[in-house]
Design a protein around this motif. Structure first.
Motif, PDB file in Angstrom:
ATOM      1  N   ALA A  87       0.830  -1.205   0.000  1.00 53.73           N
ATOM      2  CA  ALA A  87       0.000   0.000   0.000  1.00 53.73           C
ATOM      3  C   ALA A  87       0.867   1.258   0.000  1.00 53.73           C
ATOM      4  O   ALA A  87       0.559   2.242  -0.678  1.00 53.73           O
ATOM      5  CB  ALA A  87      -0.918  -0.003   1.218  1.00 53.73           C
ATOM      6  N   TYR A  88       1.965   1.201   0.741  1.00 55.08           N
ATOM      7  CA  TYR A  88       2.862   2.355   0.807  1.00 55.08           C
ATOM      8  C   TYR A  88       3.495   2.622  -0.557  1.00 55.08           C
ATOM      9  O   TYR A  88       3.581   3.774  -0.994  1.00 55.08           O
ATOM     10  CB  TYR A  88       3.947   2.099   1.849  1.00 55.08           C
ATOM     11  CG  TYR A  88       4.799   3.307   2.157  1.00 55.08           C
ATOM     12  CD1 TYR A  88       4.388   4.245   3.096  1.00 55.08           C
ATOM     13  CD2 TYR A  88       6.007   3.510   1.495  1.00 55.08           C
ATOM     14  CE1 TYR A  88       5.156   5.360   3.381  1.00 55.08           C
ATOM     15  CE2 TYR A  88       6.783   4.624   1.766  1.00 55.08           C
ATOM     16  CZ  TYR A  88       6.360   5.542   2.710  1.00 55.08           C
ATOM     17  OH  TYR A  88       7.124   6.652   2.978  1.00 55.08           O
ATOM     18  N   ARG A  89       3.931   1.550  -1.220  1.00 53.37           N
ATOM     19  CA  ARG A  89       4.542   1.709  -2.538  1.00 53.37           C
ATOM     20  C   ARG A  89       3.527   2.194  -3.569  1.00 53.37           C
ATOM     21  O   ARG A  89       3.866   2.987  -4.457  1.00 53.37           O
ATOM     22  CB  ARG A  89       5.162   0.396  -2.986  1.00 53.37           C
ATOM     23  CG  ARG A  89       6.450   0.042  -2.245  1.00 53.37           C
ATOM     24  CD  ARG A  89       7.002  -1.285  -2.701  1.00 53.37           C
ATOM     25  NE  ARG A  89       8.291  -1.558  -2.087  1.00 53.37           N
ATOM     26  CZ  ARG A  89       8.955  -2.706  -2.224  1.00 53.37           C
ATOM     27  NH1 ARG A  89       8.438  -3.695  -2.971  1.00 53.37           N
ATOM     28  NH2 ARG A  89      10.123  -2.868  -1.631  1.00 53.37           N
ATOM     29  N   ALA A  90       2.290   1.728  -3.452  1.00 50.33           N
ATOM     30  CA  ALA A  90       1.245   2.177  -4.383  1.00 50.33           C
ATOM     31  C   ALA A  90       0.976   3.669  -4.207  1.00 50.33           C
ATOM     32  O   ALA A  90       0.842   4.413  -5.185  1.00 50.33           O
ATOM     33  CB  ALA A  90      -0.037   1.378  -4.154  1.00 50.33           C
ATOM     34  N   ALA A  91       0.916   4.104  -2.946  1.00 51.02           N
ATOM     35  CA  ALA A  91       0.701   5.523  -2.676  1.00 51.02           C
ATOM     36  C   ALA A  91       1.880   6.344  -3.181  1.00 51.02           C
ATOM     37  O   ALA A  91       1.700   7.410  -3.782  1.00 51.02           O
ATOM     38  CB  ALA A  91       0.506   5.746  -1.177  1.00 51.02           C
ATOM     39  N   GLU A  92       3.086   5.846  -2.958  1.00 48.90           N
ATOM     40  CA  GLU A  92       4.283   6.549  -3.420  1.00 48.90           C
ATOM     41  C   GLU A  92       4.304   6.651  -4.942  1.00 48.90           C
ATOM     42  O   GLU A  92       4.666   7.687  -5.511  1.00 48.90           O
ATOM     43  CB  GLU A  92       5.528   5.831  -2.925  1.00 48.90           C
ATOM     44  CG  GLU A  92       6.826   6.548  -3.249  1.00 48.90           C
ATOM     45  CD  GLU A  92       8.032   5.802  -2.712  1.00 48.90           C
ATOM     46  OE1 GLU A  92       9.011   6.461  -2.311  1.00 48.90           O
ATOM     47  OE2 GLU A  92       8.007   4.549  -2.708  1.00 48.90           O
ATOM     48  N   GLY A  93       3.905   5.580  -5.624  1.00 52.98           N
ATOM     49  CA  GLY A  93       3.857   5.593  -7.084  1.00 52.98           C
ATOM     50  C   GLY A  93       2.841   6.591  -7.618  1.00 52.98           C
ATOM     51  O   GLY A  93       3.100   7.279  -8.608  1.00 52.98           O
ATOM     52  N   THR A  94       1.697   6.669  -6.958  1.00 51.75           N
ATOM     53  CA  THR A  94       0.667   7.616  -7.375  1.00 51.75           C
ATOM     54  C   THR A  94       1.142   9.052  -7.213  1.00 51.75           C
ATOM     55  O   THR A  94       0.974   9.882  -8.119  1.00 51.75           O
ATOM     56  CB  THR A  94      -0.611   7.409  -6.544  1.00 51.75           C
ATOM     57  OG1 THR A  94      -1.104   6.081  -6.751  1.00 51.75           O
ATOM     58  CG2 THR A  94      -1.684   8.413  -6.946  1.00 51.75           C
ATOM     59  N   LEU A  95       1.754   9.343  -6.078  1.00 56.82           N
ATOM     60  CA  LEU A  95       2.248  10.691  -5.834  1.00 56.82           C
ATOM     61  C   LEU A  95       3.363  11.070  -6.807  1.00 56.82           C
ATOM     62  O   LEU A  95       3.428  12.211  -7.273  1.00 56.82           O
ATOM     63  CB  LEU A  95       2.757  10.813  -4.391  1.00 56.82           C
ATOM     64  CG  LEU A  95       1.684  10.717  -3.302  1.00 56.82           C
ATOM     65  CD1 LEU A  95       2.331  10.748  -1.925  1.00 56.82           C
ATOM     66  CD2 LEU A  95       0.684  11.853  -3.425  1.00 56.82           C
ATOM     67  N   THR A  96       4.210  10.120  -7.129  1.00 63.37           N
ATOM     68  CA  THR A  96       5.293  10.385  -8.075  1.00 63.37           C
ATOM     69  C   THR A  96       4.733  10.674  -9.464  1.00 63.37           C
ATOM     70  O   THR A  96       5.187  11.606 -10.151  1.00 63.37           O
ATOM     71  CB  THR A  96       6.255   9.189  -8.148  1.00 63.37           C
ATOM     72  OG1 THR A  96       6.816   8.948  -6.851  1.00 63.37           O
ATOM     73  CG2 THR A  96       7.386   9.444  -9.133  1.00 63.37           C
ATOM     74  N   ALA A  97       3.741   9.886  -9.883  1.00 60.29           N
ATOM     75  CA  ALA A  97       3.135  10.094 -11.194  1.00 60.29           C
ATOM     76  C   ALA A  97       2.462  11.464 -11.274  1.00 60.29           C
ATOM     77  O   ALA A  97       2.606  12.188 -12.269  1.00 60.29           O
ATOM     78  CB  ALA A  97       2.121   8.992 -11.477  1.00 60.29           C
ATOM     79  N   VAL A  98       1.738  11.840 -10.221  1.00 60.71           N
ATOM     80  CA  VAL A  98       1.065  13.141 -10.202  1.00 60.71           C
ATOM     81  C   VAL A  98       2.095  14.264 -10.228  1.00 60.71           C
ATOM     82  O   VAL A  98       1.906  15.285 -10.904  1.00 60.71           O
ATOM     83  CB  VAL A  98       0.163  13.259  -8.955  1.00 60.71           C
ATOM     84  CG1 VAL A  98      -0.359  14.689  -8.807  1.00 60.71           C
ATOM     85  CG2 VAL A  98      -1.003  12.289  -9.054  1.00 60.71           C
ATOM     86  N   PHE A  99       3.198  14.078  -9.527  1.00 55.14           N
ATOM     87  CA  PHE A  99       4.254  15.090  -9.501  1.00 55.14           C
ATOM     88  C   PHE A  99       4.795  15.351 -10.907  1.00 55.14           C
ATOM     89  O   PHE A  99       4.935  16.510 -11.323  1.00 55.14           O
ATOM     90  CB  PHE A  99       5.386  14.643  -8.576  1.00 55.14           C
ATOM     91  CG  PHE A  99       6.623  15.501  -8.677  1.00 55.14           C
ATOM     92  CD1 PHE A  99       6.693  16.719  -8.027  1.00 55.14           C
ATOM     93  CD2 PHE A  99       7.720  15.082  -9.432  1.00 55.14           C
ATOM     94  CE1 PHE A  99       7.833  17.519  -8.116  1.00 55.14           C
ATOM     95  CE2 PHE A  99       8.855  15.870  -9.535  1.00 55.14           C
ATOM     96  CZ  PHE A  99       8.920  17.096  -8.878  1.00 55.14           C
TER      97      PHE A  99
END
Length: 224
Positions: free
Chosen positions: A110-122
């Protein structure tokens, strides 16, 4: 001066005055929001809305000749994106996963999924905002409405904003352990300069040009 020319001057002056005042107020609010306790969060939405309104004033103008891009479609689209994108990102941010203890406790996946989403949005935010701003700068410079060399002022402000984002990263990368606090203060100062360049700086230039239009010393766009 003919009536048509005088009307064109008045419309251009009003466009630059209204848009310039809006950007100057944005700069003032930006300088105050971190010096007054509790103001940063409360003023964020107001700041984005005021910035959007000011940019749209310059884009649309009170007439085609008063628009800084002559209402040319590509320039209009670019400026509209520049105007509303901070508001769009503010809405998107409300739906992004938090990177806090709760997400970490939910498990590594879940942490990696959230991190991936934030990186993509960035990266999407970075690409869209830079591309729209650069295109808007090019169209303003080529439209022939804003007199030279001030037609390149938006590009100068964009360069200052990009530098304000890149230089602090370089400073932190070069900093030694324990010395990050001093670099953090420098980074805040550089970031403030970048913000003021695209708000207060451009606003003051617009007001000066409006005053020069009033005196008739600025050549405005003349339809061919």
């Amino acid at each position: 001066m003919t009536d048509d020319s005088g009307q064109r001057l008045r419309r251009q002056r009003s466009t630059w005055m209204i848009g310039g005042i809006g950007l100057v107020v944005c700069g003032v609010i930006g300088m105050l929001q971190y010096s007054v306790v509790g103001m940063a969060q409360a003023s964020g939405l107001v700041l984005d809305a005021l910035f959007a309104s000011s940019v749209l004033v310059f884009a649309i103008g009170s007439s085609r000749a008063a628009s800084v891009v002559r209402r040319e479609p590509l320039g209009m689209v670019a400026l509209v994106v520049v105007a509303v994108w901070p508001l769009v990102m503010r809405v998107v941010a409300a739906f992004l996963p938090p990177m806090g203890a709760e997400t970490f406790d939910a498990g590594l996946e879940a942490y990696r999924a959230a991190e991936g989403t934030l990186t993509a949005v960035f990266y999407v935010n970075l690409l869209v905002s830079l591309a729209a701003a650069l295109l808007a700068c090019v169209r303003i410079a080529r439209a022939g409405v804003v007199p030279a060399p001030w037609n390149r002022a938006p590009l100068w402000a964009l360069i200052a904003s990009v530098a304000a984002g890149v230089v602090p990263q370089l400073l932190f990368a070069a900093s030694r352990p324990g010395g990050a606090q001093g670099y953090a203060e420098i980074a805040i100062l550089i970031g403030a300069v970048g913000f003021l360049a695209r708000t207060l700086g451009l606003g003051i230039i617009a007001l000066v040009l409006a005053a020069r239009v009033r005196s008739g010393s600025v050549d405005v766009y003349r339809p061919t």
